[in-house]
Design a protein around this motif. Structure first.
Motif, mmCIF file in Angstrom:
data_model
loop_
_atom_site.group_PDB
_atom_site.id
_atom_site.type_symbol
_atom_site.label_atom_id
_atom_site.label_comp_id
_atom_site.label_asym_id
_atom_site.label_seq_id
_atom_site.Cartn_x
_atom_site.Cartn_y
_atom_site.Cartn_z
ATOM 1 N N GLY A 172 18.387 37.328 55.244
ATOM 2 C CA GLY A 172 18.334 38.561 56.023
ATOM 3 C C GLY A 172 19.667 39.017 56.570
ATOM 4 O O GLY A 172 19.701 39.863 57.477
ATOM 5 N N GLY A 173 20.754 38.467 56.048
ATOM 6 C CA GLY A 173 22.072 38.779 56.574
ATOM 7 C C GLY A 173 22.909 39.652 55.672
ATOM 8 O O GLY A 173 22.507 40.006 54.561
ATOM 9 N N VAL A 174 24.075 40.010 56.161
ATOM 10 C CA VAL A 174 25.055 40.784 55.396
ATOM 11 C C VAL A 174 26.386 40.052 55.431
ATOM 12 O O VAL A 174 26.664 39.259 56.338
ATOM 13 N N THR A 175 27.218 40.327 54.434
ATOM 14 C CA THR A 175 28.510 39.671 54.305
ATOM 15 C C THR A 175 29.622 40.707 54.263
ATOM 16 O O THR A 175 29.553 41.665 53.486
ATOM 17 N N THR A 176 30.613 40.518 55.089
ATOM 18 C CA THR A 176 31.812 41.362 55.071
ATOM 19 C C THR A 176 32.945 40.553 54.469
ATOM 20 O O THR A 176 33.306 39.497 54.991
ATOM 21 N N TRP A 177 33.503 41.068 53.363
ATOM 22 C CA TRP A 177 34.611 40.408 52.690
ATOM 23 C C TRP A 177 35.916 41.122 53.036
ATOM 24 O O TRP A 177 36.049 42.325 52.832
ATOM 25 N N ASP A 178 36.873 40.363 53.554
ATOM 26 C CA ASP A 178 38.215 40.895 53.768
ATOM 27 C C ASP A 178 38.928 40.959 52.419
ATOM 28 O O ASP A 178 39.065 39.938 51.730
ATOM 29 N N ILE A 179 39.363 42.165 52.045
ATOM 30 C CA ILE A 179 39.934 42.400 50.713
ATOM 31 C C ILE A 179 41.404 42.814 50.836
ATOM 32 O O ILE A 179 41.736 43.716 51.616
ATOM 33 N N PRO A 180 42.308 42.190 50.081
ATOM 34 C CA PRO A 180 43.693 42.664 50.086
ATOM 35 C C PRO A 180 43.792 44.047 49.445
ATOM 36 O O PRO A 180 43.096 44.340 48.479
ATOM 37 N N PHE A 181 44.639 44.895 50.016
ATOM 38 C CA PHE A 181 44.799 46.252 49.485
ATOM 39 C C PHE A 181 46.218 46.734 49.749
ATOM 40 O O PHE A 181 46.973 46.110 50.506
ATOM 41 N N THR A 182 46.580 47.811 49.122
ATOM 42 C CA THR A 182 47.866 48.462 49.351
ATOM 43 C C THR A 182 47.601 49.873 49.852
ATOM 44 O O THR A 182 46.456 50.326 49.888
ATOM 45 N N LEU A 183 48.659 50.580 50.215
ATOM 46 C CA LEU A 183 48.501 51.958 50.667
ATOM 47 C C LEU A 183 47.938 52.832 49.557
ATOM 48 O O LEU A 183 47.305 53.861 49.825
ATOM 49 N N GLN A 184 48.170 52.435 48.313
ATOM 50 C CA GLN A 184 47.707 53.222 47.164
ATOM 51 C C GLN A 184 46.376 52.748 46.610
ATOM 52 O O GLN A 184 45.928 53.219 45.565
ATOM 53 N N GLY A 185 45.729 51.811 47.286
ATOM 54 C CA GLY A 185 44.432 51.373 46.830
ATOM 55 C C GLY A 185 44.363 49.876 46.590
ATOM 56 O O GLY A 185 45.305 49.133 46.875
ATOM 57 N N ILE A 186 43.240 49.446 46.040
ATOM 58 C CA ILE A 186 43.026 48.036 45.718
ATOM 59 C C ILE A 186 43.597 47.772 44.330
ATOM 60 O O ILE A 186 43.333 48.518 43.384
ATOM 61 N N ALA A 187 44.383 46.708 44.207
ATOM 62 C CA ALA A 187 45.075 46.403 42.951
ATOM 63 C C ALA A 187 44.079 46.141 41.822
ATOM 64 O O ALA A 187 42.940 45.708 42.053
ATOM 65 N N ASP A 188 44.534 46.389 40.578
ATOM 66 C CA ASP A 188 43.659 46.266 39.410
ATOM 67 C C ASP A 188 43.065 44.875 39.262
ATOM 68 O O ASP A 188 41.873 44.734 38.935
ATOM 69 N N ASP A 189 43.881 43.826 39.493
ATOM 70 C CA ASP A 189 43.362 42.467 39.306
ATOM 71 C C ASP A 189 42.290 42.126 40.343
ATOM 72 O O ASP A 189 41.317 41.427 40.042
ATOM 73 N N VAL A 190 42.443 42.658 41.547
ATOM 74 C CA VAL A 190 41.426 42.460 42.575
ATOM 75 C C VAL A 190 40.164 43.240 42.213
ATOM 76 O O VAL A 190 39.046 42.733 42.331
ATOM 77 N N MET A 191 40.336 44.468 41.760
ATOM 78 C CA MET A 191 39.179 45.280 41.375
ATOM 79 C C MET A 191 38.409 44.650 40.229
ATOM 80 O O MET A 191 37.176 44.726 40.188
ATOM 81 N N ASP A 192 39.094 44.001 39.299
ATOM 82 C CA ASP A 192 38.399 43.340 38.193
ATOM 83 C C ASP A 192 37.434 42.279 38.716
ATOM 84 O O ASP A 192 36.288 42.167 38.249
ATOM 85 N N VAL A 193 37.881 41.493 39.709
ATOM 86 C CA VAL A 193 37.008 40.471 40.302
ATOM 87 C C VAL A 193 35.859 41.128 41.056
ATOM 88 O O VAL A 193 34.708 40.685 40.971
ATOM 89 N N LEU A 194 36.146 42.213 41.779
ATOM 90 C CA LEU A 194 35.101 42.884 42.548
ATOM 91 C C LEU A 194 34.062 43.527 41.638
ATOM 92 O O LEU A 194 32.867 43.570 41.977
ATOM 93 N N ARG A 195 34.483 44.008 40.481
ATOM 94 C CA ARG A 195 33.509 44.552 39.520
ATOM 95 C C ARG A 195 32.602 43.440 39.004
ATOM 96 O O ARG A 195 31.389 43.634 38.829
ATOM 97 N N ASP A 196 33.192 42.265 38.730
ATOM 98 C CA ASP A 196 32.371 41.113 38.328
ATOM 99 C C ASP A 196 31.396 40.731 39.443
ATOM 100 O O ASP A 196 30.227 40.409 39.177
ATOM 101 N N PHE A 197 31.873 40.748 40.665
ATOM 102 C CA PHE A 197 31.037 40.460 41.835
ATOM 103 C C PHE A 197 29.840 41.406 41.856
ATOM 104 O O PHE A 197 28.685 40.972 42.008
ATOM 105 N N LYS A 198 30.080 42.688 41.693
ATOM 106 C CA LYS A 198 29.003 43.679 41.692
ATOM 107 C C LYS A 198 27.977 43.381 40.595
ATOM 108 O O LYS A 198 26.772 43.383 40.831
#
Length: 296
Positions: free
Chosen positions: A263-289
């Motif tokens: 019944g809970g929720v999870t907040t993940w702290d994600i590294p990012f830059t001023l121009q967005g989330i880096a491609d390698d991080v997004m690849d992992v997050l897409r797998d997560f989804k």
């Protein structure tokens, strides 16, 4: 950094890019930090300018801009704030009278080593009055754009909040909810496993839930804790805000699914830059989804 550099950083933050990336991975909400220990804030504050001098608050209201960008994708916005003064600029600590007489070494920022009238203010009521006023100013400005507050550094509730009268935890939460009475609030008492309520009878709505090793989470069983929404905050990277990610997408999904099943929720702290989330991080997050959605 000089104030001009801070202004450039805040002005250059691409809220549309990051909001779009969060929408791509079906994030339900996202928090952005107002400011922490540097003394700088990514949103204006008349109160802070009055107390410490101008130059530390950006002209751009990045929190409002971020919330607006998220809303266009149906994502709720939350704000990270602290319950104590910034820890690095000692002159700011003195001006705010955030120098407790009681031991405060868990803050690890030499507050006890500095001197100001706060030493003669056992509940830091002068500081708390200023801090509540500043964050109430933000709450009134943002209104219902901000759905939740996560308040860091509330390690000493027995000295600051857990009182029936005066400046206390109730006044703190009322200040945060001034612009949105329905906003959820959590007061973080530090890294705890299992997570627990900040103090008995607090006005919190959900558990702050800071934990370093989420795969080792022990679920709370105390009724005082289970009465609050289960929420876990942890970092996906090697440290807070630091790439590369330490978990695979499948591992992030397994951790999140286990918390979700309780019944809970999870907040993940994600590294990012001023121009967005880096491609390698997004690849992992897409797998997560993909992995998370397989069984949900």
């Amino acid at each position: 950094m000089p104030p001009e550099m801070w202004e450039r950083y805040v002005a250059g933050f691409d809220v549309e890019k990051i909001a779009g990336q969060l929408a791509e991975i079906n994030a339900g909400y996202a928090f952005l930090t107002t400011g922490q220990n540097s003394g700088y804030y990514c949103t204006p504050s008349r109160v802070y300018d009055r107390e410490v001098g101008k130059g530390f608050c950006s002209q751009r209201d990045l929190i409002a801009d971020f919330a607006d960008a998220l809303a266009r994708h149906g994502i709720d916005a939350g704000a990270y704030v602290t319950t104590l003064a910034p820890g690095k600029p000692h002159e700011i600590i003195r001006k705010l009278h955030c120098t407790p007489a009681w031991p405060a070494k868990e803050w690890e920022l030499q507050y006890n080593d500095l001197d100001s009238p706060g030493k003669n203010d056992p509940r830091l009521e002068h500081f708390q009055t200023i801090w509540n006023e500043m964050q109430q100013e933000w709450s009134l400005r943002w209104g219902k754009k901000i759905k939740a507050w996560w308040c860091d550094g509330a390690y000493y509730s027995e000295y600051m909040y857990d009182f029936p009268d005066g400046i206390n935890g109730h006044t703190r939460c009322r200040a945060l909810r001034a612009g949105n009475p329905d906003a959820a609030v959590a007061l973080n008492g530090g890294v705890d496993n299992p997570p627990h309520r900040n103090y008995t009878d607090s006005d919190e709505d959900y558990l702050a839930g800071e934990i370093n090793e989420p795969q080792e989470l022990v679920f709370p069983t105390d009724p005082r804790d289970t009465a609050l929404k289960l929420h876990i905050l942890t970092y996906a990277g090697t440290e807070w805000g630091a790439a590369p990610l330490r978990f695979t997408g499948r591992e992030m999904a397994e951790i999140t699914r286990r918390i979700f099943a309780h019944g809970g929720v999870t907040t993940w702290d994600i590294p990012f830059t001023l121009q967005g989330i880096a491609d390698d991080v997004m690849d992992v997050l897409r797998d997560f989804k993909r992995e998370f959605e397989k069984n949900n």
